[in-house]
Design a protein around this motif. Structure first.
Motif, mmCIF file in Angstrom:
data_model
loop_
_atom_site.group_PDB
_atom_site.id
_atom_site.type_symbol
_atom_site.label_atom_id
_atom_site.label_comp_id
_atom_site.label_asym_id
_atom_site.label_seq_id
_atom_site.Cartn_x
_atom_site.Cartn_y
_atom_site.Cartn_z
ATOM 1 N N GLN A 418 8.811 0.021 9.496
ATOM 2 C CA GLN A 418 8.536 1.456 9.391
ATOM 3 C C GLN A 418 7.392 1.641 8.405
ATOM 4 O O GLN A 418 7.518 1.370 7.217
ATOM 5 N N GLU A 419 6.262 2.109 8.898
ATOM 6 C CA GLU A 419 5.087 2.252 8.065
ATOM 7 C C GLU A 419 5.099 3.583 7.322
ATOM 8 O O GLU A 419 5.574 4.593 7.822
ATOM 9 N N THR A 478 7.134 5.699 -13.631
ATOM 10 C CA THR A 478 7.468 5.904 -12.229
ATOM 11 C C THR A 478 6.363 5.343 -11.350
ATOM 12 O O THR A 478 5.173 5.479 -11.662
ATOM 13 N N VAL A 479 6.783 4.690 -10.265
ATOM 14 C CA VAL A 479 5.860 4.149 -9.271
ATOM 15 C C VAL A 479 6.323 4.606 -7.899
ATOM 16 O O VAL A 479 7.529 4.566 -7.594
ATOM 17 N N GLU A 480 5.394 5.020 -7.076
ATOM 18 C CA GLU A 480 5.712 5.278 -5.669
ATOM 19 C C GLU A 480 5.050 4.207 -4.818
ATOM 20 O O GLU A 480 3.844 3.983 -4.894
ATOM 21 N N TYR A 481 5.883 3.533 -4.020
ATOM 22 C CA TYR A 481 5.400 2.544 -3.063
ATOM 23 C C TYR A 481 5.443 3.141 -1.666
ATOM 24 O O TYR A 481 6.308 3.972 -1.358
ATOM 25 N N ARG A 482 4.549 2.706 -0.805
ATOM 26 C CA ARG A 482 4.590 3.054 0.614
ATOM 27 C C ARG A 482 4.600 1.770 1.436
ATOM 28 O O ARG A 482 3.825 0.837 1.161
ATOM 29 N N THR A 483 5.468 1.720 2.423
ATOM 30 C CA THR A 483 5.567 0.530 3.268
ATOM 31 C C THR A 483 4.348 0.419 4.181
ATOM 32 O O THR A 483 3.716 1.411 4.532
ATOM 33 N N THR A 484 4.036 -0.810 4.538
ATOM 34 C CA THR A 484 2.933 -1.081 5.465
ATOM 35 C C THR A 484 3.503 -1.713 6.729
ATOM 36 O O THR A 484 4.710 -2.005 6.824
ATOM 37 N N THR A 487 5.780 -5.144 6.680
ATOM 38 C CA THR A 487 7.187 -5.315 6.274
ATOM 39 C C THR A 487 7.959 -6.193 7.252
ATOM 40 O O THR A 487 8.949 -6.809 6.868
ATOM 41 N N SER A 488 7.511 -6.264 8.495
ATOM 42 C CA SER A 488 8.211 -7.092 9.481
ATOM 43 C C SER A 488 8.160 -8.565 9.123
ATOM 44 O O SER A 488 8.969 -9.360 9.629
ATOM 45 N N ASN A 489 7.235 -8.967 8.247
ATOM 46 C CA ASN A 489 7.100 -10.370 7.866
ATOM 47 C C ASN A 489 7.941 -10.764 6.655
ATOM 48 O O ASN A 489 7.920 -11.916 6.238
ATOM 49 N N TYR A 490 8.671 -9.792 6.076
ATOM 50 C CA TYR A 490 9.379 -10.028 4.824
ATOM 51 C C TYR A 490 10.823 -9.542 4.910
ATOM 52 O O TYR A 490 11.116 -8.544 5.580
ATOM 53 N N GLY A 516 14.782 -4.102 4.516
ATOM 54 C CA GLY A 516 15.876 -4.140 5.483
ATOM 55 C C GLY A 516 17.185 -4.122 4.735
ATOM 56 O O GLY A 516 17.336 -4.737 3.676
ATOM 57 N N GLU A 517 18.160 -3.389 5.261
ATOM 58 C CA GLU A 517 19.408 -3.150 4.537
ATOM 59 C C GLU A 517 20.228 -4.418 4.371
ATOM 60 O O GLU A 517 20.399 -5.205 5.286
ATOM 61 N N ARG A 518 20.744 -4.587 3.128
ATOM 62 C CA ARG A 518 21.644 -5.702 2.823
ATOM 63 C C ARG A 518 22.702 -5.191 1.868
ATOM 64 O O ARG A 518 22.479 -4.251 1.121
#
Length: 531
Positions: A418-419, A478-484, A487-490, A516-518
């Motif tokens: 999910q980007e 505070t840091v905001e990250y955004r997925t790229t 993510t499918s590779n990790y 991914g949920e764990r």
């Protein structure tokens, strides 16, 4: 009676408790066992779907001992520095900026209890190239530049080890003893005259040539040895590993043990080996087969178990090994400012927050791998340097060191495939000396991710009250990250927080964000970094 499954769990628990080394695991992405041989925990707490209070995976503190800008005219021109085997003492040569005179300062690793030695500067001055210290730091040896003079520094007293220039086989009064080495107990000091290897007792007795170039045999090759280049000595002096140079810079790896020479790179080809070290216990030799392979190489002194450690680069800053030979500290252009590597070839781990700190020249590593000493050149014109001692896997060891705590991620997991999804992270920073810089880097399998990062650092880190930070100046960053789309590779990514205070001390903390949920609690992995 235990079930088979119960017995397996019980056995695994025992193995972890007693520090049995586990395998490195799977590939670069998504392996729970990333760098297990290097002793880094993956003991992340149980996570909920909404938030994740992260446990620390790894930490370090890099304490600046001194900055040459604060040294009353002394600078690090042509410096040398070293750390004792027990990691409690540091020695450094320093030059006066307005004269050729030099001094040697021996101090505790926190910069306290400094003892200054000024060897007599008649007919020359202390070399910045040759300095060595014994295991407990009580005895230091240093030579003079372009003079056949060698000094012992002990208990505040400078003692000249006489007789070198007068020895009939010593090349010249102007030949400086180079590449100083010593045994753990400081009983002997070894040195080179650019051709042969010599040894003398710490009290000045028993000067002798221990390796003579003319006596070094070449196996299965024509020609003869021109000189001995790099060399190193085991902690008890029983094994000497060295590079013997033939014509045209062709070098071979040798050992001298029990009076016998053994050529380790004797496969009939020419090796342009460069850089060499041996572990204190004599079990492991590492070298860089320059122009032959692109890997640092380890080998046993009997020539067995030759293996690649990791890819090599340029701008090499030196090797240092733990006493048992399990781990190697080094830096080059590929090492992210400084790196630990298992000499088995199984794992590497970048140590530095490379945008804040990097190793320009390596002063060494303690025998147990817990402390390192290095110099950072932070300005080039004019050159300016800082001397650091690093405390690996430790905190609370440096007075007023900056601290990072309460690292939190919301949501608890970065969504996979999910980007542009947002993850907010907060963490607390305390710094008695004031905060200078806070940085973020992403790491996978021990190395900084330079391309195809699973996350972008979208905003921050910040403590200015501007979104996404809530309150200015409260010490909560505070840091905001955004997925790229990577993510499918990790399955997980290590997030490294680096904090530098106004005194230039740097704290590093690594935590893990899962992709991914764990929900499973991960078992602590064996502690092997400091064994």
């Amino acid at each position: 009676m235990l079930s088979i499954m119960g017995y397996a769990v019980w056995l695994l628990t025992l193995l972890c408790f007693f520090g049995v080394e586990s395998g490195a695991g799977a590939d670069d992405h998504g392996s729970r066992a990333i760098n297990t041989e290097l002793g880094f925990h993956d003991n992340t707490n149980t996570k909920t779907k909404d938030s994740h209070s992260a446990s620390v995976r790894w930490r370090a503190v890099y304490d600046m001992i001194f900055d040459e800008m604060d040294m009353d005219g002394y600078d690090f021109s042509h410096p040398h520095y070293t750390i004792s085997g027990n990691g409690r003492k540091v020695a450094v040569t320093m030059k006066n900026g307005t004269s050729p005179s030099r001094k040697v300062v021996v101090m505790d690793t926190d910069g306290s209890n400094a003892v200054t030695y000024v060897p007599p500067d008649d007919h020359g001055f202390v070399s910045g190239r040759s300095l060595v210290m014994d295991y407990d730091g009580s005895r230091t040896f240093v030579s003079k530049y372009a003079r056949a003079d060698l000094f012992k520094l002990e208990g505040g007293v400078v003692t000249k080890l006489d007789g070198i220039a007068d020895y009939e086989e010593w090349p010249s009064y102007f030949e400086e003893p180079q590449q100083l080495r010593t045994t753990d107990n400081g009983a002997y000091v070894y040195f080179s005259d650019s051709r042969d290897i010599w040894r003398i007792s710490h009290n000045g007795a028993g000067l002798s040539k221990v390796i003579e170039t003319a006596n070094v045999p070449l196996n299965e090759q024509t020609g003869e040895i021109d000189s001995i280049e790099e060399y190193d000595v085991s902690a008890d002096g029983s094994i000497i590993a060295f590079l013997a140079e033939k014509q045209y810079d062709a070098k071979e790896v040798f050992v001298l043990q029990s009076g016998e020479y053994d050529q380790l790179t004797s496969d009939g080809t020419t090796h342009k080996n460069d850089n060499l070290a041996i572990s204190g216990d004599g079990s492991t030799i590492v070298y860089d087969p320059y122009n032959e392979t692109d890997y640092y190489t380890a080998i046993a002194p009997d020539g067995s178990n030759s293996r690649h450690i990791c890819e090599s680069g340029y701008n090499f800053a030196g090797f240092s090994l733990t006493a048992n030979g399990f781990r190697m500290l080094y830096n080059d252009n590929l090492a992210g400012g400084g790196r630990l590597a298992n000499t088995s070839g199984s794992s590497v781990f970048n140590l530095m927050p490379e945008d804040l700190l990097w190793i320009t020249d390596l002063g060494g590593m303690s025998a147990d791998g817990a402390r390192i000493c290095f110099c950072q050149r932070y300005e080039s014109h004019p050159a300016r340097h800082r001397l650091y001692v690093g405390y690996l896997k430790q905190s609370g060891v440096v007075s007023n060191e900056p601290q990072v705590s309460s690292v939190n991620y919301e949501p608890a997991f970065a969504p996979k495939d999910q980007e542009d999804a947002s993850i907010i992270s907060t963490f607390a920073v305390t710094a008695a000396e004031g905060v200078s810089d806070v940085t973020i880097r992403l790491i996978s399998n021990g190395m900084v991710i330079d391309a195809d990062e699973p996350l972008d650092v979208w905003k921050g880190p910040r403590d200015d009250g501007v979104s996404p930070d809530e309150t200015a100046g409260d010490g909560i960053y505070t840091v905001e990250y955004r997925t790229t789309n990577a993510t499918s590779n990790y399955d997980q990514v290590t997030i490294r927080i680096g904090v530098r205070d106004m005194a230039h001390t740097i704290a590093v903390v690594d935590t893990v964000l899962f992709i991914g949920e764990r929900s499973a609690v991960l078992t602590p992995l064996p502690l092997l970094l400091l064994d």
